[in-house]
Design a protein around this motif. Structure first.
Motif, PDB file in Angstrom:
ATOM      1  N   VAL A  23       0.798 105.732 107.683  1.00  0.00           N
ATOM      2  CA  VAL A  23      -0.111 104.635 107.979  1.00  0.00           C
ATOM      3  C   VAL A  23      -1.456 104.928 107.326  1.00  0.00           C
ATOM      4  CG1 VAL A  23      -1.190 103.260 109.800  1.00  0.00           C
ATOM      5  CG2 VAL A  23       1.076 104.269 110.163  1.00  0.00           C
ATOM      6  N   PRO A  58      -4.135  97.354 114.618  1.00  0.00           N
ATOM      7  CA  PRO A  58      -5.096  96.935 113.585  1.00  0.00           C
ATOM      8  C   PRO A  58      -6.536  97.174 114.021  1.00  0.00           C
ATOM      9  CG  PRO A  58      -3.480  95.199 114.055  1.00  0.00           C
ATOM     10  CD  PRO A  58      -3.351  96.224 115.138  1.00  0.00           C
ATOM     11  N   THR A  59      -7.385  97.303 113.032  1.00  0.00           N
ATOM     12  CA  THR A  59      -8.805  97.397 113.330  1.00  0.00           C
ATOM     13  C   THR A  59      -9.311  96.038 113.822  1.00  0.00           C
ATOM     14  OG1 THR A  59      -9.329  96.852 111.029  1.00  0.00           O
ATOM     15  CG2 THR A  59      -9.159  99.184 111.613  1.00  0.00           C
ATOM     16  N   VAL A  65      -1.519  96.248 109.177  1.00  0.00           N
ATOM     17  CA  VAL A  65      -1.923  97.596 108.773  1.00  0.00           C
ATOM     18  C   VAL A  65      -1.115  97.992 107.543  1.00  0.00           C
ATOM     19  CG1 VAL A  65      -2.039 100.018 109.470  1.00  0.00           C
ATOM     20  CG2 VAL A  65      -2.487  98.232 111.153  1.00  0.00           C
ATOM     21  N   TRP A  91       2.278  95.506 104.369  1.00  0.00           N
ATOM     22  CA  TRP A  91       1.338  95.322 105.468  1.00  0.00           C
ATOM     23  C   TRP A  91       2.130  94.976 106.723  1.00  0.00           C
ATOM     24  CZ3 TRP A  91      -3.869  96.184 104.734  1.00  0.00           C
ATOM     25  CH2 TRP A  91      -4.281  96.332 103.415  1.00  0.00           C
TER      26      TRP A  91
END
Length: 251
Positions: A23, A58-59, A65, A91
């Motif tokens: 990741v 995810p951010t 991601v 992704w």
């Protein structure tokens, strides 16, 4: 004919071999259960409570991601050459609702694990479309076009290759050796090691033979690519039992 690089990558990442996930910008790698759906998209079955689940979060403001799936081939028998290593990236996004249910059906078609019944509670499903694919073998890396990857099909014999090779060795050694010697133009006996099939795929057989310390390999192509185990059996029967086939033809 032989499998194309795109077919080999599709075969390796199909879900029958262990996989590692890397990741982006997160510690790892992580072991993961994965399969590919009919379109070649990668599905990941991830426990809710796991380091991988945390890494795939995810951010803020994001929904996916960047990840890489890494799959190394496991040869079906001692002395058999490996197909190499596949790397596919994309992704990954968590699936919900109807999308998760449809993906669970695709996952079950390859790996019917009971944990799919707990998607949404103890497990999550993630999916990504392959945007980059690479095939690594013998120290060289080859890029595979993502469209070629998506259009390719995994080899239908790969999941049962080890069992097929064991069956040939256990039950058809003499007939197979005679057939291979005829095809390769080898003389019986001598110091040469008897020819044996070390790998097979939908396009043909890979045969190892030669003197001790000087092994050689040759590929014997089938008249046509086979679709499944049953078609392979029909194709091999007259090769391994030529007298039976001739006798039936004279009736």
């Amino acid at each position: 004919m032989r499998p194309s690089p795109a077919e080999i990558v599709r075969t390796l990442v199909a879900g029958r071999l262990p996989g590692l996930v890397h990741v982006a910008h997160r510690p790892g790698p992580h072991h993961v259960r994965h399969v590919t759906d009919p379109d070649g998209r990668v599905l990941l079955l991830v426990p809710v409570v796991s380091d991988l689940a945390a890494a795939l979060r995810p951010t803020a403001g994001g929904s996916d991601v960047a990840i890489v799936l890494d799959v190394l081939d496991l040869p079906p028998a001692a002395g058999a050459p490996a197909l190499g290593r596949a790397w596919v990236s994309g992704w990954a996004e968590q699936l919900h609702g109807a999308g998760a249910r449809a993906a669970a059906v695709d996952f079950a078609a390859v790996d019917a694990t009971g944990d799919l019944l707990d998607v949404g509670t103890r497990f999550r499903l993630f999916r990504f479309e392959v945007v980059e694919a690479r095939w690594e073998r013998a120290g060289s890396v080859r890029r595979v076009d993502p469209e070629a990857y998506a259009e390719a099909e995994p080899d239908p014999l790969h999941p049962v290759e080890a069992a097929l090779l064991a069956d040939l060795a256990d039950h058809h050694t003499e007939q197979l050796s005679a057939y291979l010697r005829r095809q390769l133009g080898l003389v019986d006996g001598g110091a040469d090691a008897g020819p044996r099939v070390v790998r097979l795929d939908r396009y043909g057989l890979l045969v190892a033979y030669g003197r001790p310390g000087a092994p050689r390999r040759a590929r014997l192509a089938f008249p046509r690519p086979v679709a499944d185990h049953a078609e392979l059996a029909r194709l091999l029967h007259p090769m391994l039992c030529p007298h039976v086939g001739a006798g039936e033809g004279r009736r």
